[in-house]
Design an enzyme around this catalytic site. Sequence first.
Site, PDB file in Angstrom:
ATOM      1  N   ASP A  72      40.259  60.969  29.021  1.00  8.58           N
ATOM      2  CA  ASP A  72      39.041  61.766  28.948  1.00  8.58           C
ATOM      3  C   ASP A  72      38.369  61.690  27.565  1.00  8.58           C
ATOM      4  OD1 ASP A  72      37.102  63.314  30.045  1.00  8.58           O
ATOM      5  OD2 ASP A  72      38.198  65.203  30.036  1.00  8.58           O
ATOM      6  N   LYS A 121      39.120  68.377  34.856  1.00  8.57           N
ATOM      7  CA  LYS A 121      38.369  68.488  33.588  1.00  8.57           C
ATOM      8  C   LYS A 121      38.800  69.735  32.829  1.00  8.57           C
ATOM      9  CE  LYS A 121      35.084  66.177  32.337  1.00  8.57           C
ATOM     10  NZ  LYS A 121      35.104  64.975  31.487  1.00  8.57           N
ATOM     11  N   LYS A 151      23.304  68.407  27.813  1.00  2.76           N
ATOM     12  CA  LYS A 151      24.493  69.266  27.980  1.00  2.76           C
ATOM     13  C   LYS A 151      24.357  70.464  27.061  1.00  2.76           C
ATOM     14  CE  LYS A 151      28.371  67.523  26.227  1.00  2.76           C
ATOM     15  NZ  LYS A 151      29.549  66.644  26.240  1.00  2.76           N
ATOM     16  N   LYS A 181      40.223  63.658  24.820  1.00  4.16           N
ATOM     17  CA  LYS A 181      40.537  65.092  24.887  1.00  4.16           C
ATOM     18  C   LYS A 181      42.036  65.310  25.077  1.00  4.16           C
ATOM     19  CE  LYS A 181      36.311  66.873  27.120  1.00  4.16           C
ATOM     20  NZ  LYS A 181      35.581  65.674  27.534  1.00  4.16           N
TER      21      LYS A 181
HETATM   22  N1  NAD Z   1      29.398  61.933  28.841  1.00  8.44           N
HETATM   23  C1  NAD Z   1      30.366  62.527  28.226  1.00  8.44           C
HETATM   24  O1  NAD Z   1      30.179  63.097  27.184  1.00  8.44           O
HETATM   25  C2  NAD Z   1      31.749  62.478  28.798  1.00  8.44           C
HETATM   26  C3  NAD Z   1      32.809  63.002  28.055  1.00  8.44           C
HETATM   27  C4  NAD Z   1      34.093  62.940  28.562  1.00  8.44           C
HETATM   28  C5  NAD Z   1      34.323  62.330  29.778  1.00  8.44           C
HETATM   29  N2  NAD Z   1      33.300  61.859  30.509  1.00  8.44           N
HETATM   30  C6  NAD Z   1      33.611  61.288  31.803  1.00  8.44           C
HETATM   31  O2  NAD Z   1      33.044  60.007  31.934  1.00  8.44           O
HETATM   32  C7  NAD Z   1      32.813  59.765  33.312  1.00  8.44           C
HETATM   33  C8  NAD Z   1      31.425  59.168  33.477  1.00  8.44           C
HETATM   34  O3  NAD Z   1      30.439  60.069  33.050  1.00  8.44           O
HETATM   35  P1  NAD Z   1      28.925  59.753  33.422  1.00  8.44           P
HETATM   36  O4  NAD Z   1      28.100  60.816  32.810  1.00  8.44           O
HETATM   37  O5  NAD Z   1      28.608  58.335  33.150  1.00  8.44           O
HETATM   38  O6  NAD Z   1      28.980  59.995  35.001  1.00  8.44           O
HETATM   39  P2  NAD Z   1      28.060  59.368  36.135  1.00  8.44           P
HETATM   40  O7  NAD Z   1      28.309  60.189  37.336  1.00  8.44           O
HETATM   41  O8  NAD Z   1      26.680  59.189  35.666  1.00  8.44           O
HETATM   42  O9  NAD Z   1      28.668  57.923  36.319  1.00  8.44           O
HETATM   43  C9  NAD Z   1      29.823  57.666  37.030  1.00  8.44           C
HETATM   44  C10 NAD Z   1      29.630  56.384  37.818  1.00  8.44           C
HETATM   45  O10 NAD Z   1      30.842  56.075  38.461  1.00  8.44           O
HETATM   46  C11 NAD Z   1      30.539  55.528  39.726  1.00  8.44           C
HETATM   47  N3  NAD Z   1      31.784  55.573  40.494  1.00  8.44           N
HETATM   48  C12 NAD Z   1      32.405  56.642  41.054  1.00  8.44           C
HETATM   49  N4  NAD Z   1      33.568  56.259  41.627  1.00  8.44           N
HETATM   50  C13 NAD Z   1      33.700  54.933  41.383  1.00  8.44           C
HETATM   51  C14 NAD Z   1      34.684  53.984  41.688  1.00  8.44           C
HETATM   52  N5  NAD Z   1      35.776  54.303  42.375  1.00  8.44           N
HETATM   53  N6  NAD Z   1      34.506  52.707  41.275  1.00  8.44           N
HETATM   54  C15 NAD Z   1      33.394  52.357  40.583  1.00  8.44           C
HETATM   55  N7  NAD Z   1      32.416  53.219  40.277  1.00  8.44           N
HETATM   56  C16 NAD Z   1      32.571  54.494  40.660  1.00  8.44           C
HETATM   57  C17 NAD Z   1      29.374  56.330  40.211  1.00  8.44           C
HETATM   58  O11 NAD Z   1      28.625  55.687  41.201  1.00  8.44           O
HETATM   59  C18 NAD Z   1      28.577  56.502  38.922  1.00  8.44           C
HETATM   60  O12 NAD Z   1      27.614  55.485  38.773  1.00  8.44           O
HETATM   61  C19 NAD Z   1      33.014  61.092  34.031  1.00  8.44           C
HETATM   62  O13 NAD Z   1      34.264  61.130  34.650  1.00  8.44           O
HETATM   63  C20 NAD Z   1      32.984  62.094  32.924  1.00  8.44           C
HETATM   64  O14 NAD Z   1      33.731  63.230  33.213  1.00  8.44           O
HETATM   65  C21 NAD Z   1      32.021  61.914  30.044  1.00  8.44           C
HETATM   66  O1  LIP Z   2      33.364  66.519  25.460  1.00  5.34           O
HETATM   67  P1  LIP Z   2      32.973  67.844  26.029  1.00  5.34           P
HETATM   68  O2  LIP Z   2      31.565  68.222  25.727  1.00  5.34           O
HETATM   69  O3  LIP Z   2      33.924  68.895  25.722  1.00  5.34           O
HETATM   70  O4  LIP Z   2      33.157  67.716  27.596  1.00  5.34           O
HETATM   71  C1  LIP Z   2      32.125  67.394  28.490  1.00  5.34           C
HETATM   72  C2  LIP Z   2      32.007  68.531  29.448  1.00  5.34           C
HETATM   73  O5  LIP Z   2      31.713  69.690  28.742  1.00  5.34           O
HETATM   74  C3  LIP Z   2      30.931  68.252  30.435  1.00  5.34           C
HETATM   75  O6  LIP Z   2      30.759  69.310  31.318  1.00  5.34           O
HETATM   76  C4  LIP Z   2      31.310  67.035  31.209  1.00  5.34           C
HETATM   77  O7  LIP Z   2      30.306  66.750  32.134  1.00  5.34           O
HETATM   78  C5  LIP Z   2      31.516  65.847  30.315  1.00  5.34           C
HETATM   79  O8  LIP Z   2      32.024  64.799  31.082  1.00  5.34           O
HETATM   80  C6  LIP Z   2      32.465  66.125  29.200  1.00  5.34           C
HETATM   81  O9  LIP Z   2      33.782  66.164  29.629  1.00  5.34           O
END
Ligand code: NAD
Ligand code: LIP
Length: 537
Positions: free
Chosen positions: A307, A356, A397, A471
Site C-alpha cells: 500500500d 485499507k 482527496k 503504509k
Molecule cells: N493514490 C494514492 O494516493 C494511493 C495511495 C495508496 C494506495 N493507493 C492504491 O493504489 C491503487 C490504485 O489507485 P488509483 O487511484 O489509480 O485507482 P483507480 O481505480 O483509478 O485505478 C485502478 C485501476 O485498476 C484496474 N483494475 C482493477 N482490477 C484489475 C485487475 N485485476 N487487473 C488489472 N487492472 C485492474 C481498474 O480498471 C482501474 O483502471 C488503489 O488500490 C489504491 O488504494 C493509492
Molecule cells: O496515503 P493516504 O492518504 O493515507 O491514503 C489514501 C486514502 O486516504 C484514500 O482514501 C485512498 O483512496 C488512497 O488510495 C490512499 O490509500
Amino acid sequence: MDAVPASRRVFVDSPNVRYEDDQIIADYRYSANEVTKRPNGVVHVKPVEKRLQIRTNRKVNRLGLMMVGWGGNNGSTLTAAIEAHRQGITWKTRQGLRKPNWLGSLTQASTVQIGLDTTDGSPVYVPFKDLLPTVDPKDIIIDGWDISSADLNESVRRAAVLDVGLQDQLEPYLKFCKPKPSVYKEKFIALNQMGRADNLIEASDQKVLDQIREDIRQMKSKADTVVVVWTANTECLCPVLEGVHDTADNLLAAIANGHEDVSPSALFAVASILEKVPFINGSPQNTFVPGVRELAQREKSWIAGDDFKTGQTRMKSVLVDFLVSCGIKPVAIASYNHLGNNDGKNLSSHQQFLAKKASKTNVIDDAVLSNDILYEPGEKVDHTVIIEYLPYLGDSKRAMDEYTSEIMFGGTNTIVMHNVCEDSLLAAPVILDLAILTELATRISFRSVDVKDSEFQPFTTELSILSYMFKAPIIQEGGHVVNALNKQRASILNIVRACLGLAPEHHMDLETKIPPFVLNDPNAPADEHRKLLQPFY
Ligand SMILES: NC(=O)c1ccc[n+]([C@@H]2O[C@H](COP(=O)([O-])OP(=O)(O)OC[C@H]3O[C@@H](n4cnc5c(N)ncnc54)[C@H](O)[C@@H]3O)[C@@H](O)[C@H]2O)c1
Ligand SMILES: O=P([O-])([O-])O[C@@H]1[C@@H](O)[C@H](O)[C@@H](O)[C@H](O)[C@@H]1O
C-alpha cells in the site's frame, strides 16, 4: 555542470572506495549495538563492528515498468508525467506557463546533505539522484494491464487529474498505449467496478498465469530489468486457507486447479516471481500470503509492499513519531477522508475498505512500541479511520485528522489538520521512486570481509529498503517493521551512503560545536582534499 552526467557529480575521495569501470566497491564498517536485557533490569549494550564490502554495479539497466491497473488514475498519471518529460511538453494554465516536474519524488526532487563546505563550513546538499547511478525517468519503458480497455489517452481524460492543455498535447503519444487484458474475479474488488471490466483474459487461472508470464517475457525482450507494480483496485482481504495459500506448492496447485480463492493480485505476484522480476504491491490487500512469500524465497525473486504511503498516512507516520519522540503521548486519533475518484468508489464497498483501514491504522504501531515510559505493554491509542466517497470531488482527496495527546499534569494537546491534495499526483512520484529504487537495489550486493571466502549477496526477498513508500511494509522473517517516515528515509539514504563508503548521516556537526583545533591537525598540508579530480570526469 550539464556536461557531467548526474552519476558523476559526486566523487568520494577515500581509500575505502574504488570506482572501477563497471562497479563501485566500498569497504564499509557497519556499526551496530548488540543489546541484552538482563533480569536485574540492566540493559547491556555491546557495540560491534562488521567489516563489509559493498558493490554497486554502475551500469544502469534499461528499466521496463509494468503496471497492473495501468489505466487507473495512478497508472495513467505516471505514464502521462513520464511522457510529458520525454517530449518536453509545456502547457498554459490560468496561472501561466507550466512545465513538467517531479515534485514529491524522493529520487528526483530531494537532496541529501553530504557534508560541510571546506571554505565556509556551510552544509552542502546534493540531489539524491547524483549519489549513485540511477535510471532517468525519461528512459523507462512503460506497459501494463487493465480490466478496462480504455487506452491511456482516454484514461488520462477519464481521471481528470491533469490540465486539458497537457492532456491534448499528450494525446498523440498516449492513444497508442493500450493496456493488456487482465483477470477479473468478482469476489475480490467491489461490485461497483464491474462496469469497466471489458478487457479480460477469459481463461482458467493457469492460462491467465501463463499469459501474464508471456506478457512479462515480452517486456524482458526490450528491457534489462522489469518491475511489476500492482496499482489496480484494492482487493478485499483474502482468507488464508490451509492447502491453498499456505505453501508455495499448494498455491501453484490451487492455481492449476482453478481454486476460486486465489486473488488476481496473487496471480500477478506468482507470475512475476516465476519470471524472476520484482513485484511490488501498491494496495493494502494481503497479496503476500505465505505461499507467495515462500515461492519468492524459493525462486530468489524480490517482492515489496504493501500500500503506497502518500498522503494522510505519510503525515501520520511523521507526526506520531514526532510526538512520541518528544515524550508527548498521543491517546486518540480520528482520521477521516473523503474523495471522489474511482479508488474512492471501490473503497466505498465495506470489504475493500477493511483492507485499507488495516494498513492506515497500523502505521502508528512502531512509535507506540518505542516508548514504554508513555505506554504500558499492550496499551493502544484510540484510533479510527473513515473514508467516504464523494464523486463530485474527483481525484481531490480531503483528509481531516484530529490528534489528541496527553501532556504534563493532566493537560491535553489537540492538533487538527485539514489536508487537500490530488491523490494521484501524490502517488505517481512514489511509484516512480519505487521503480527507480528497485532497479538500483538489484545492482547492490554485500559481502563480509570477516568471513573467509564470503561471496557477494543481494538484498533478501522482501525489499524492505523500500519501506518509506509503504503504509504497511513487509519485512523478512525475524525483522521489525519501521513505519516512522524519517527513519525509513534515513535507512535508504544511509545505505546509499554506505555504497560510497560514507558514514551514516549523524548530524553531530562537531565542526560547529567544539574548538576547531580538536578536529583539525594544524600541521596537515592545506587543501589536500580539495584537489580537482580531473581523471574522474
Ligand atoms: N493514490 C494514492 O494516493 C494511493 C495511495 C495508496 C494506495 N493507493 C492504491 O493504489 C491503487 C490504485 O489507485 P488509483 O487511484 O489509480 O485507482 P483507480 O481505480 O483509478 O485505478 C485502478 C485501476 O485498476 C484496474 N483494475 C482493477 N482490477 C484489475 C485487475 N485485476 N487487473 C488489472 N487492472 C485492474 C481498474 O480498471 C482501474 O483502471 C488503489 O488500490 C489504491 O488504494 C493509492
Ligand atoms: O496515503 P493516504 O492518504 O493515507 O491514503 C489514501 C486514502 O486516504 C484514500 O482514501 C485512498 O483512496 C488512497 O488510495 C490512499 O490509500
